[in-house]
Design a protein around this motif. Structure first.
Motif, PDB file in Angstrom:
ATOM      1  N   MET A  71      -9.193 -11.081  -6.308  1.00  0.00           N
ATOM      2  CA  MET A  71      -8.084 -10.506  -5.540  1.00  0.00           C
ATOM      3  C   MET A  71      -7.273  -9.516  -6.385  1.00  0.00           C
ATOM      4  O   MET A  71      -6.829  -8.482  -5.888  1.00  0.00           O
ATOM      5  CB  MET A  71      -7.163 -11.600  -4.998  1.00  0.00           C
ATOM      6  N   CYS A  72      -7.086  -9.828  -7.658  1.00  0.00           N
ATOM      7  CA  CYS A  72      -6.369  -8.898  -8.550  1.00  0.00           C
ATOM      8  C   CYS A  72      -7.154  -7.581  -8.673  1.00  0.00           C
ATOM      9  O   CYS A  72      -6.578  -6.495  -8.590  1.00  0.00           O
ATOM     10  CB  CYS A  72      -6.166  -9.542  -9.908  1.00  0.00           C
ATOM     11  N   ALA A  73      -8.456  -7.694  -8.883  1.00  0.00           N
ATOM     12  CA  ALA A  73      -9.294  -6.496  -8.982  1.00  0.00           C
ATOM     13  C   ALA A  73      -9.291  -5.734  -7.659  1.00  0.00           C
ATOM     14  O   ALA A  73      -9.245  -4.496  -7.645  1.00  0.00           O
ATOM     15  CB  ALA A  73     -10.718  -6.882  -9.371  1.00  0.00           C
ATOM     16  N   ALA A  74      -9.319  -6.458  -6.538  1.00  0.00           N
ATOM     17  CA  ALA A  74      -9.299  -5.797  -5.231  1.00  0.00           C
ATOM     18  C   ALA A  74      -7.984  -5.053  -5.007  1.00  0.00           C
ATOM     19  O   ALA A  74      -7.977  -3.952  -4.434  1.00  0.00           O
ATOM     20  CB  ALA A  74      -9.521  -6.827  -4.123  1.00  0.00           C
ATOM     21  N   LEU A  75      -6.870  -5.626  -5.462  1.00  0.00           N
ATOM     22  CA  LEU A  75      -5.587  -4.931  -5.338  1.00  0.00           C
ATOM     23  C   LEU A  75      -5.586  -3.620  -6.118  1.00  0.00           C
ATOM     24  O   LEU A  75      -5.093  -2.600  -5.630  1.00  0.00           O
ATOM     25  CB  LEU A  75      -4.455  -5.826  -5.845  1.00  0.00           C
ATOM     26  N   VAL A  76      -6.140  -3.639  -7.313  1.00  0.00           N
ATOM     27  CA  VAL A  76      -6.191  -2.418  -8.130  1.00  0.00           C
ATOM     28  C   VAL A  76      -7.068  -1.365  -7.454  1.00  0.00           C
ATOM     29  O   VAL A  76      -6.700  -0.193  -7.362  1.00  0.00           O
ATOM     30  CB  VAL A  76      -6.695  -2.739  -9.545  1.00  0.00           C
ATOM     31  N   CYS A  78      -7.848  -1.137  -4.242  1.00  0.00           N
ATOM     32  CA  CYS A  78      -7.173  -0.664  -3.019  1.00  0.00           C
ATOM     33  C   CYS A  78      -6.038   0.296  -3.346  1.00  0.00           C
ATOM     34  O   CYS A  78      -5.832   1.291  -2.647  1.00  0.00           O
ATOM     35  CB  CYS A  78      -6.647  -1.841  -2.212  1.00  0.00           C
ATOM     36  N   ALA A  79      -5.295   0.006  -4.415  1.00  0.00           N
ATOM     37  CA  ALA A  79      -4.196   0.893  -4.804  1.00  0.00           C
ATOM     38  C   ALA A  79      -4.726   2.261  -5.212  1.00  0.00           C
ATOM     39  O   ALA A  79      -4.129   3.288  -4.888  1.00  0.00           O
ATOM     40  CB  ALA A  79      -3.400   0.267  -5.941  1.00  0.00           C
ATOM     41  N   LYS A  80      -5.854   2.293  -5.905  1.00  0.00           N
ATOM     42  CA  LYS A  80      -6.443   3.579  -6.273  1.00  0.00           C
ATOM     43  C   LYS A  80      -6.899   4.341  -5.031  1.00  0.00           C
ATOM     44  O   LYS A  80      -6.774   5.551  -4.959  1.00  0.00           O
ATOM     45  CB  LYS A  80      -7.610   3.382  -7.240  1.00  0.00           C
ATOM     46  N   LEU A  84      -5.110   8.220  -2.771  1.00  0.00           N
ATOM     47  CA  LEU A  84      -5.706   9.454  -2.254  1.00  0.00           C
ATOM     48  C   LEU A  84      -4.921  10.020  -1.078  1.00  0.00           C
ATOM     49  O   LEU A  84      -4.797  11.234  -0.937  1.00  0.00           O
ATOM     50  CB  LEU A  84      -7.162   9.209  -1.841  1.00  0.00           C
ATOM     51  N   PHE A  85      -4.396   9.159  -0.216  1.00  0.00           N
ATOM     52  CA  PHE A  85      -3.676   9.682   0.937  1.00  0.00           C
ATOM     53  C   PHE A  85      -2.165   9.480   0.870  1.00  0.00           C
ATOM     54  O   PHE A  85      -1.446  10.008   1.700  1.00  0.00           O
ATOM     55  CB  PHE A  85      -4.253   9.121   2.249  1.00  0.00           C
ATOM     56  N   LEU A  86      -1.667   8.739  -0.119  1.00  0.00           N
ATOM     57  CA  LEU A  86      -0.218   8.574  -0.251  1.00  0.00           C
ATOM     58  C   LEU A  86       0.406   9.507  -1.282  1.00  0.00           C
ATOM     59  O   LEU A  86       1.596   9.777  -1.226  1.00  0.00           O
ATOM     60  CB  LEU A  86       0.122   7.125  -0.633  1.00  0.00           C
ATOM     61  N   MET A  87      -0.394   9.990  -2.221  1.00  0.00           N
ATOM     62  CA  MET A  87       0.142  10.816  -3.297  1.00  0.00           C
ATOM     63  C   MET A  87       0.583  12.182  -2.760  1.00  0.00           C
ATOM     64  O   MET A  87      -0.092  12.781  -1.929  1.00  0.00           O
ATOM     65  CB  MET A  87      -0.902  10.998  -4.388  1.00  0.00           C
TER      66      MET A  87
END
Length: 115
Positions: A71-76, A78-80, A84-87
């Motif tokens: 889950m920690c790896a999945a959060l990282v 997903c954040a990456k 792409l669309f929030l930056m």
């Protein structure tokens, strides 16, 4: 005379003196290896007791450590992806930002520094 901080630990704040041990790489390595040992010990202990489970998957030894890591790896990841669309561009807020306002020269307090 320079404004650089001194390297005398007696001049450091009490909180800063608590963390002076971090300057020694050997002590930091010992801390990291100690954490590895604690994690390994907890993983071994997971095999030694019976758990009261609600779901069948909870019976698998080491389920929660693997689940937490996944889950920690999945959060990282997903954040990456969200990046792409929030930056936004660097000057996204610039037209309405207070830093972009023009300030008249006569209202600026300018100081001449002799170098």
């Amino acid at each position: 005379m320079t404004d650089r901080p001194t390297e005398d630990p007696s001049t450091f704040s009490p909180l800063a003196r608590l963390f002076l041990w971090c300057d020694d790489p050997a002590k930091v390595n010992r801390l990291v290896y100690g954490l590895y040992a604690v994690c390994g010990l907890l993983a071994i202990v997971d095999f030694l007791y019976t758990k009261k489970v609600y779901l069948a998957i909870e019976k698998v030894p080491g389920f929660y450590p693997f689940y937490g890591f996944f889950m920690c790896a999945a959060l990282v990841i997903c954040a990456k992806g969200m990046r792409l669309f929030l930056m936004r561009d660097e000057d996204y807020y610039a037209p309405r930002d207070t830093d972009s306002e023009a300030i008249p020269e006569d209202q600026l307090d300018r100081t001449e520094h002799n170098g």
